[in-house]
Design an enzyme around this catalytic site. Structure first.
Site, PDB file in Angstrom:
ATOM      1  CG  ASN A   8      -1.818   1.143   1.337  1.00  0.00           C
ATOM      2  OD1 ASN A   8      -1.399   2.273   1.123  1.00  0.00           O
ATOM      3  ND2 ASN A   8      -3.069   0.904   1.670  1.00  0.00           N
ATOM      4  CG  ASP A  20      -3.082   4.611   0.786  1.00  0.00           C
ATOM      5  OD1 ASP A  20      -3.154   4.461  -0.447  1.00  0.00           O
ATOM      6  OD2 ASP A  20      -3.937   4.172   1.585  1.00  0.00           O
ATOM      7  CG  HIS A  21       0.871   6.276   4.845  1.00  0.00           C
ATOM      8  ND1 HIS A  21      -0.050   7.266   5.071  1.00  0.00           N
ATOM      9  CD2 HIS A  21       0.356   5.155   5.393  1.00  0.00           C
ATOM     10  CE1 HIS A  21      -1.070   6.772   5.766  1.00  0.00           C
ATOM     11  NE2 HIS A  21      -0.843   5.490   5.962  1.00  0.00           N
ATOM     12  NE  ARG A  48       6.667  21.223   4.165  1.00  0.00           N
ATOM     13  CZ  ARG A  48       7.959  21.494   4.316  1.00  0.00           C
ATOM     14  NH1 ARG A  48       8.709  21.755   3.285  1.00  0.00           N
ATOM     15  NH2 ARG A  48       8.493  21.489   5.511  1.00  0.00           N
ATOM     16  NE  ARG A  60      -7.439  11.425   5.729  1.00  0.00           N
ATOM     17  CZ  ARG A  60      -7.891  10.821   6.829  1.00  0.00           C
ATOM     18  NH1 ARG A  60      -7.123   9.988   7.492  1.00  0.00           N
ATOM     19  NH2 ARG A  60      -9.118  11.041   7.266  1.00  0.00           N
ATOM     20  CG  HIS A  61      -3.542   9.009   1.674  1.00  0.00           C
ATOM     21  ND1 HIS A  61      -4.420   8.325   0.873  1.00  0.00           N
ATOM     22  CD2 HIS A  61      -3.709   8.529   2.931  1.00  0.00           C
ATOM     23  CE1 HIS A  61      -5.094   7.466   1.613  1.00  0.00           C
ATOM     24  NE2 HIS A  61      -4.705   7.570   2.876  1.00  0.00           N
ATOM     25  CB  THR A  81      -9.421   1.879   7.577  1.00  0.00           C
ATOM     26  OG1 THR A  81      -9.049   2.575   6.399  1.00  0.00           O
ATOM     27  CG2 THR A  81     -10.799   1.277   7.388  1.00  0.00           C
ATOM     28  CG  HIS A 125      -5.445  -1.465   9.566  1.00  0.00           C
ATOM     29  ND1 HIS A 125      -4.997  -0.889  10.717  1.00  0.00           N
ATOM     30  CD2 HIS A 125      -5.977  -0.461   8.834  1.00  0.00           C
ATOM     31  CE1 HIS A 125      -5.276   0.405  10.703  1.00  0.00           C
ATOM     32  NE2 HIS A 125      -5.866   0.691   9.551  1.00  0.00           N
ATOM     33  N   GLY A 171       1.106  -1.292   4.381  1.00  0.00           N
ATOM     34  CA  GLY A 171       1.478   0.024   3.891  1.00  0.00           C
ATOM     35  C   GLY A 171       2.429   0.774   4.792  1.00  0.00           C
TER      36      GLY A 171
HETATM   37  N1  PXP Z   1      -5.763  -3.036   4.265  1.00  0.00           N
HETATM   38  C1  PXP Z   1      -6.756  -2.113   4.310  1.00  0.00           C
HETATM   39  C2  PXP Z   1      -8.123  -2.516   3.863  1.00  0.00           C
HETATM   40  C3  PXP Z   1      -6.505  -0.792   4.747  1.00  0.00           C
HETATM   41  O1  PXP Z   1      -7.503   0.110   4.795  1.00  0.00           O
HETATM   42  C4  PXP Z   1      -5.190  -0.436   5.107  1.00  0.00           C
HETATM   43  C5  PXP Z   1      -4.894   0.974   5.511  1.00  0.00           C
HETATM   44  O2  PXP Z   1      -5.094   1.818   4.422  1.00  0.00           O
HETATM   45  C6  PXP Z   1      -4.189  -1.413   5.006  1.00  0.00           C
HETATM   46  C7  PXP Z   1      -4.513  -2.713   4.608  1.00  0.00           C
HETATM   47  C8  PXP Z   1      -2.761  -1.127   5.327  1.00  0.00           C
HETATM   48  O3  PXP Z   1      -2.617  -0.780   6.660  1.00  0.00           O
HETATM   49  P1  PXP Z   1      -1.205  -0.302   7.191  1.00  0.00           P
HETATM   50  O4  PXP Z   1      -0.887   0.991   6.493  1.00  0.00           O
HETATM   51  O5  PXP Z   1      -1.414  -0.140   8.647  1.00  0.00           O
HETATM   52  O6  PXP Z   1      -0.211  -1.369   6.823  1.00  0.00           O
END
Ligand code: PXP
Length: 244
Positions: free
Chosen positions: A8, A10-11, A19, A50-51, A102, A192, A214
């Site tokens: 993932n 996202d971050h 920024r 947001r991301h 989440t 997660h 992620g």
């Molecule tokens: N799986 C799902 C469905 C999520 O919503 C997330 C967080 O966006 C993740 C996995 C990954 O979680 P983490 O960033 O804590 O590894």
């Protein structure tokens, strides 16, 4: 067999958005993650953007060479986006604006008709549908009744548990949910809060075929690089799975 790893990114986008810059680009991160052995790229297009941005989703659809898994709220707006972009998989997640991340699983049991309708709409577009649910056998059954093909078990409570007894209890709930899902013919993923310290015992659960991770990978990538961070997580999951 070792489980698949969905990375993932996202971050990476979070770092860019703090920024409002053009870098770091989650598209570049996804390419490096694939070079490190990622089996899938996962992103969450949140309502508040947001991301991950709409542009990221579109460009990743064109550039990801493995699979693209879009985490999304079960809303009409997101279904429309999924129809336009056609990710390989959609993971339905609950979403609240005020949450940091989440925070709980989808209530597939409580929102049965709504979820079933969205699952059907996405499946009609040949998109694989996963429901992100708590490790709760009632939610597993509800996911099956909603005709999702995959469940992703929310591992947050296991990851947050500090005492060994609490960790064992949370892990047992994940095992029970994974076994119940497999008996119903659902594919099982998990994610997660997983990191380099807590993922191996979950990887030892034979029914779990895929992990979506992620924050821990991106955080390590900042220090050691994305390819290495992904490779290390893949090795760790494989080692955990070797004891299955
Ligand atoms: N799986 C799902 C469905 C999520 O919503 C997330 C967080 O966006 C993740 C996995 C990954 O979680 P983490 O960033 O804590 O590894």
């Amino acid at each position: 067999m070792a489980p698949r790893l969905g990375v993932n990114v996202d971050h990476v986008a979070t770092l860019r958005q703090v920024r409002r810059a053009t870098y770091p680009d989650p598209v570049a991160a996804a390419q490096l993650a694939e070079l490190g052995g990622a089996d899938q790229i996962t992103i969450h297009l949140r309502e508040d953007r947001r991301h991950i941005q709409d542009r990221d989703l579109r460009v990743l659809r064109q550039t990801v060479t493995t699979r693209l898994n879009l985490e999304m709220a079960a809303t009409a707006e997101m279904v429309k986006t999924a129809y336009e972009v056609k990710p390989d998989e959609c993971t339905l997640v609950p979403e609240r604006r005020e949450e940091l991340t989440t925070e709980g699983g989808l209530d597939a049991a409580g929102q049965r008709d709504h979820i079933r309708k969205i699952v059907k709409t996405l499946r009609d577009a040949d998109i694989l549908v996963s429901l992100f649910i708590d490790p709760d056998v009632d939610q597993v059954r509800a996911a099956h009744r909603a005709e999702a093909q995959v469940i992703e078990i929310h591992t947050g409570r296991y990851c947050d548990a500090r005492l060994p007894g609490d960790q064992r209890r949370e892990l047992a709930r994940i095992v029970d949910a994974a076994k119940a899902a497999a008996r119903l013919g659902l594919a099982v993923a998990a994610g997660h809060g997983l990191n380099y310290r807590n993922a191996a015992p979950v990887a030892a659960i034979a029914e779990i075929e895929e992990f979506n991770i992620g924050h821990a990978i991106v955080a390590r990538a900042v220090l050691v690089g994305m390819e290495r961070a992904v490779r290390e997580m893949k090795e760790l999951l494989a080692a955990g799975a070797a004891g299955r």
